[in-house]
Design an enzyme around this catalytic site. Structure first.
Site, PDB file in Angstrom:
ATOM      1  N   GLU A 113      47.882  32.526  18.364  1.00  0.00           N
ATOM      2  CA  GLU A 113      47.647  33.227  17.099  1.00  0.00           C
ATOM      3  C   GLU A 113      48.881  33.274  16.206  1.00  0.00           C
ATOM      4  O   GLU A 113      48.745  33.342  14.980  1.00  0.00           O
ATOM      5  CB  GLU A 113      47.178  34.658  17.365  1.00  0.00           C
ATOM      6  CG  GLU A 113      45.769  34.744  17.920  1.00  0.00           C
ATOM      7  CD  GLU A 113      45.260  36.173  18.030  1.00  0.00           C
ATOM      8  OE1 GLU A 113      46.013  37.106  17.673  1.00  0.00           O
ATOM      9  OE2 GLU A 113      44.132  36.365  18.486  1.00  0.00           O
ATOM     10  N   ASP A 114      50.073  33.236  16.799  1.00  0.00           N
ATOM     11  CA  ASP A 114      51.284  33.534  16.026  1.00  0.00           C
ATOM     12  C   ASP A 114      52.293  32.395  15.941  1.00  0.00           C
ATOM     13  O   ASP A 114      53.375  32.585  15.370  1.00  0.00           O
ATOM     14  CB  ASP A 114      51.981  34.774  16.618  1.00  0.00           C
ATOM     15  CG  ASP A 114      51.122  36.023  16.495  1.00  0.00           C
ATOM     16  OD1 ASP A 114      50.314  36.102  15.546  1.00  0.00           O
ATOM     17  OD2 ASP A 114      51.229  36.917  17.346  1.00  0.00           O
TER      18      ASP A 114
END
Length: 202
Positions: free
Chosen positions: A80-81
């Site tokens: 996600e990051d």
């Protein structure tokens, strides 16, 4: 064996060491996570982002000695990051780690949901997850609650902090059967974050 000093309020150096050949996957995951999160900081803070997955892995390893789950804890925010995805994790760490991380990654359609529906879907998602993923999720929320207590995002209002704290309780209840003692640790972190937020001058 894990050596750690993870209190974000002190800003101390984090040293994590997993010894023994069975923990080789953990050390590889740690190196990968440090590279993937290089230069990132926690939201609204100057704290290096890598401190969070390191703390999550430390919490998991204190109660659950499964090297692949500890590796997944270190990698849980990578899809996600960072610029890496679940396929990259599978190629480097195998199917078990990739599947565990996938349970801890919000599906793309979650971003299209309103806040109420999103929380409902997150609860369903983690309820279906593996035991290892649920244990990591509890550790993830403990780490986030500790950060909210010691090093909260500067741009978060008191209301937003309380909303986050309240939201974690529902998810934690879904994970409770996986490791009761870690759920009790969560409840302590939850109470302390709530009390700190009540006292905070914002």
């Amino acid at each position: 064996m894990v050596e750690r000093d993870l209190n974000p309020n002190r800003g101390t150096l984090v040293i994590l060491t997993w010894t023994g050949s069975r923990h080789e996957v953990v050390n590889r995951a740690h190196d990968f996570a440090r590279r993937a999160h290089f230069g990132q900081t926690r939201q609204g803070s100057s704290t290096p982002y890598i401190r969070h997955p390191e703390e999550v892995a430390s919490i998991v390893s204190s109660w659950w000695d499964n090297p692949e789950d500890i590796a997944a804890a270190l990698l849980h925010d990578v899809p996600e990051d960072t610029g890496f995805n679940l396929r990259n994790i599978r190629e480097k760490f195998g199917e078990y780690v990739q599947t565990t991380v996938s349970w801890l990654t919000n599906p793309a359609y979650f971003s299209e949901l309103n806040p109420v529906d999103k929380k409902t879907q997150q609860a369903i998602h983690i309820r279906m997850a593996s035991r290892g993923a649920q244990i990591i999720k509890l550790a993830d929320m403990i780490s986030n609650l500790r950060s909210l207590r010691y090093d909260p995002p500067l741009d978060w209002s008191r209301r937003r902090r309380f909303e986050y704290i309240a939201g974690t309780l529902h998810l934690a209840k879904e994970c409770r059967p996986s490791l009761e003692i870690l759920y009790l640790e969560f409840l302590r972190a939850h109470r302390e974050a709530y009390e700190a937020t009540e006292r905070a001058i914002i």
